[in-house]
Design a protein around this motif. Structure first.
Motif, mmCIF file in Angstrom:
data_model
loop_
_atom_site.group_PDB
_atom_site.id
_atom_site.type_symbol
_atom_site.label_atom_id
_atom_site.label_comp_id
_atom_site.label_asym_id
_atom_site.label_seq_id
_atom_site.Cartn_x
_atom_site.Cartn_y
_atom_site.Cartn_z
ATOM 1 N N ALA A 218 3.467 13.868 3.860
ATOM 2 C CA ALA A 218 3.306 13.999 5.315
ATOM 3 C C ALA A 218 1.912 14.511 5.659
ATOM 4 C CB ALA A 218 4.375 14.921 5.877
ATOM 5 N N ASP A 219 1.414 15.473 4.866
ATOM 6 C CA ASP A 219 0.066 16.009 5.110
ATOM 7 C C ASP A 219 -0.994 14.930 4.862
ATOM 8 O OD1 ASP A 219 1.340 18.342 5.601
ATOM 9 O OD2 ASP A 219 0.661 19.373 3.782
ATOM 10 N N VAL A 220 -0.797 14.157 3.794
ATOM 11 C CA VAL A 220 -1.747 13.088 3.478
ATOM 12 C C VAL A 220 -1.798 12.078 4.615
ATOM 13 C CG1 VAL A 220 -2.198 11.150 1.916
ATOM 14 C CG2 VAL A 220 -1.532 13.372 0.984
ATOM 15 N N ARG A 221 -0.637 11.681 5.094
ATOM 16 C CA ARG A 221 -0.588 10.697 6.176
ATOM 17 C C ARG A 221 -1.229 11.257 7.448
ATOM 18 N NH1 ARG A 221 1.610 6.077 7.845
ATOM 19 N NH2 ARG A 221 2.314 5.884 9.992
ATOM 20 N N GLY A 222 -0.961 12.521 7.740
ATOM 21 C CA GLY A 222 -1.538 13.133 8.941
ATOM 22 C C GLY A 222 -3.057 13.181 8.884
ATOM 23 N N LEU A 223 -3.592 13.564 7.730
ATOM 24 C CA LEU A 223 -5.048 13.610 7.573
ATOM 25 C C LEU A 223 -5.657 12.220 7.690
ATOM 26 C CD1 LEU A 223 -5.328 16.145 4.609
ATOM 27 C CD2 LEU A 223 -6.154 16.505 6.945
ATOM 28 N N ALA A 224 -4.982 11.230 7.118
ATOM 29 C CA ALA A 224 -5.489 9.861 7.189
ATOM 30 C C ALA A 224 -5.497 9.357 8.634
ATOM 31 C CB ALA A 224 -4.652 8.948 6.299
ATOM 32 N N LEU A 225 -4.455 9.658 9.386
ATOM 33 C CA LEU A 225 -4.391 9.224 10.793
ATOM 34 C C LEU A 225 -5.489 9.894 11.616
ATOM 35 C CD1 LEU A 225 -0.525 9.183 11.331
ATOM 36 C CD2 LEU A 225 -2.069 7.204 11.367
ATOM 37 N N GLY B 68 -6.654 1.213 4.421
ATOM 38 C CA GLY B 68 -6.123 0.923 3.089
ATOM 39 C C GLY B 68 -5.316 2.102 2.545
ATOM 40 N N ILE B 69 -5.789 3.334 2.818
ATOM 41 C CA ILE B 69 -5.046 4.532 2.398
ATOM 42 C C ILE B 69 -3.670 4.552 3.048
ATOM 43 C CG2 ILE B 69 -4.950 7.047 2.624
ATOM 44 C CD1 ILE B 69 -8.005 7.067 2.357
ATOM 45 N N LEU B 70 -3.619 4.277 4.349
ATOM 46 C CA LEU B 70 -2.327 4.296 5.061
ATOM 47 C C LEU B 70 -1.419 3.177 4.563
ATOM 48 C CD1 LEU B 70 -3.713 5.112 8.607
ATOM 49 C CD2 LEU B 70 -2.162 6.552 7.248
ATOM 50 N N ALA B 71 -1.995 2.024 4.278
ATOM 51 C CA ALA B 71 -1.176 0.917 3.775
ATOM 52 C C ALA B 71 -0.590 1.257 2.402
ATOM 53 C CB ALA B 71 -2.021 -0.364 3.690
ATOM 54 N N GLU B 72 -1.382 1.935 1.588
ATOM 55 C CA GLU B 72 -0.916 2.313 0.265
ATOM 56 C C GLU B 72 0.207 3.339 0.325
ATOM 57 O OE1 GLU B 72 -2.741 4.492 -3.731
ATOM 58 O OE2 GLU B 72 -4.043 3.269 -2.462
ATOM 59 N N THR C 260 -5.904 11.023 -2.678
ATOM 60 C CA THR C 260 -6.101 12.455 -2.435
ATOM 61 C C THR C 260 -7.569 12.849 -2.572
ATOM 62 O OG1 THR C 260 -5.479 12.831 -4.756
ATOM 63 C CG2 THR C 260 -3.756 13.099 -3.090
ATOM 64 N N ALA C 261 -8.300 12.211 -3.514
ATOM 65 C CA ALA C 261 -9.733 12.494 -3.656
ATOM 66 C C ALA C 261 -10.483 12.053 -2.408
ATOM 67 C CB ALA C 261 -10.290 11.793 -4.891
ATOM 68 N N ARG C 262 -10.093 10.929 -1.847
ATOM 69 C CA ARG C 262 -10.757 10.446 -0.632
ATOM 70 C C ARG C 262 -10.522 11.384 0.548
ATOM 71 N NH1 ARG C 262 -12.059 4.679 -0.593
ATOM 72 N NH2 ARG C 262 -11.542 3.717 -2.601
ATOM 73 N N LEU C 263 -9.341 11.964 0.613
ATOM 74 C CA LEU C 263 -9.013 12.847 1.737
ATOM 75 C C LEU C 263 -9.357 14.303 1.456
ATOM 76 C CD1 LEU C 263 -5.609 11.279 2.784
ATOM 77 C CD2 LEU C 263 -7.775 11.149 4.027
#
Length: 508
Positions: A464-471, A503-507, A452-455
């Motif tokens: 879902a929001d975290v994954r969307g931002l990462a994508l 790595g974020i998405l894999a985690e 979350t700090a990275r994003l």
């Protein structure tokens, strides 16, 4: 985990160099440090406020301060069950315990007649919760004119230099020249950004880029109240100056950020005594115009009539030494505005000093990556041993070559190291001009290693929001990494960011 991989390499190295006491001592010290606190060095020119800031961070007056040159030898402050001061000698003389002396609430370090030239360093063990996550190292002024003093700071900050030793160099001398107890990261204190400060930052930054010495540097405007001329809004002015420094490419390429701190104000707030609060309260009780008049300068305060400022000259001087003119102006104003006791005044002074911002930066940008910094220092120490110590008979050259290969595999195979190198290279790559530097820094873990700090989202953000931002970030940085018009340095950094986002998405 990077710590486990590094520990495995060090265990193999200890088996190879078991018959060499000097080499084994270096390797064992770094293996033990893998699970220990982060070692943070406070460095800078004379009277930059290193010892004062150290006291503020700890919350106790354990580092000597004053108008004279107080720190003449590298001094390590670490958490321990009981207070103890140990002198470490250069000539092989056994370490000697010094008396623990308190004088007027301050720890006094008495060398008992031992010449500074004979000392390799001092170690202060002190029970403190503030020293559990970090071990603080006070270094001499980098511009000291006393023979050999400035060299001590430079040698300490060069710990981990993996350059090959000169032919015929004594092994013990080589290992001692780059002590096994060097720093992992640096707080570089500056009063103003003069040429000497920039040169110091460049030296440390360039060494970090080559894997030598501390890997992370945070610049601290350590006398922020002086920048604003001691006015009540001096810290606001200092914050504006710090923002300009953060945007300066000449400085930013060598440090992670710039934080303004009124070091004296922070130290006094963390160690405020009841008698000092009473003196400030009595001063604030006077007519506002009279109080403002006596606080125009130090001389006016010292010579003020007794009806305005109680106490003799010595008492007033002690109060001035603790607060400074700016601190007294601010403290009396806060008392008038409702600070009713010493705890309330101390809390408000800490908030206004900038200390909490610095502690947050140390926590997110340095301590949170402590395993990476410690592993890097350990591998650098092993490389130094491999280059300085002849191949042992038991393992032969094959054993040393195998260790060198193992170090190389860890260094090149760990993305954590790649991220740290990318953070160092970020502003030299030209990304700052594209407006992407801040996002790249954050995605590389500049605000902390958590997802979350990275994003840049709250810790409780929906998955879902975290994954969307990462994508979204992955798509953007893939395009940046494949841009044929971009410079090679820019695309290299972009590809590291891509790997971090993957790595974020894999985690998740």
């Amino acid at each position: 985990m990077i710590a486990e991989r590094t520990r495995a390499v060090l265990d193999r190295a200890l088996a190879v160099y078991a018959q060499d006491p000097a080499a084994a001592a270096v390797l064992r010290a770094h293996r033990d440090r893998l699970d220990g606190p982060l070692r943070v060095a406070l460095a800078g020119t004379l009277k930059a406020g290193k010892s004062t800031l150290l006291n503020a961070l700890v919350g106790e007056q354990i580092a000597p301060t004053g108008t004279a040159e107080c720190t003449r030898v590298v001094t390590t402050y670490r958490d321990a069950p009981a207070a103890r001061i140990t002198a470490e000698h250069r000539d092989g003389t056994p370490d000697r315990e010094l008396p623990v002396v308190h004088r007027r609430g301050t720890l006094v370090i008495d060398l008992a007649g031992t010449p500074v030239e004979r000392l390799r360093g001092l170690r202060v063990d002190w029970p403190s919760a503030s020293l559990r996550a970090v071990t603080l190292v006070d270094t001499p002024g980098a511009d000291s004119t006393r023979p050999g003093i400035a060299g001590r700071a430079r040698a300490f900050l060069s710990a981990g230099d993996t350059a090959a030793p000169a032919e015929g160099a004594d092994v013990a001398t080589v290992l001692d020249a780059a002590p096994d107890d060097g720093a992992d990261v640096v707080l570089h204190l500056v009063r103003h950004l003069h040429g000497a400060d920039v040169a110091f930052a460049e030296t440390v930054g360039e060494r970090a880029a080559r894997g030598i010495g501390p890997a992370g540097t945070v610049a601290v405007l350590s006398r922020a109240d002086e920048i604003g001329g001691g006015r009540l809004d001096a810290l606001v002015t200092a914050a504006q100056v710090a923002r300009r420094y953060r945007a300066d490419p000449g400085l930013r390429r060598h440090c992670r950020t710039v934080v303004p701190v009124a070091g004296l104000l922070a130290e006094t707030a963390r160690t405020l005594r009841g008698s000092e609060f009473a003196a400030v309260r009595d001063l604030a009780a006077g007519a506002r115009e009279d109080v403002e008049d006596v606080l125009l300068s130090a001389d006016r305060f010292l010579e003020a009539p007794e009806r305005l400022v109680a106490g003799d000259h010595r008492t007033r001087r002690a109060l001035l030494d603790r607060f400074g003119v700016h601190g007294l102006r601010l403290a009396t104003t806060l008392v008038r505005r409702g600070a009713a006791d010493s705890a309330g005044l101390a809390a408000e002074l800490v908030r206004r000093s900038g200390l909490e911002e610095l502690r947050a930066v140390v926590g997110t940008q340095l301590v949170a990556h402590g395993d990476v910094f410690r592993a890097r220092a350990a591998l650098a120490a092993l490389t130094r041993v491999l280059r300085a110590v002849p191949a042992p008979r038991a393992g032969g050259e094959a054993g040393a070559a195998e260790l060198a290969g193992a170090v190389e595999r860890v260094l090149t195979g760990a993305h954590e190291f790649v991220e740290q190198d990318a953070l160092v290279a970020l502003h030299t790559a030209g990304l700052g001009g594209r407006g992407d530097a801040e996002e790249a820094r954050r995605l590389l873990g500049g605000d902390g290693p958590d997802v979350t700090a990275r994003l840049g989202v709250p810790p409780d953000a929906p998955a879902a929001d975290v994954r969307g931002l990462a994508l979204d970030a992955l798509a953007r940085w893939r395009r940046a990494g494949e841009d044929p018009r971009a410079e090679r340095a820019c695309t290299d950094v972009a590809r590291v960011v891509v790997r971090s986002v993957e790595g974020i998405l894999a985690e998740r």
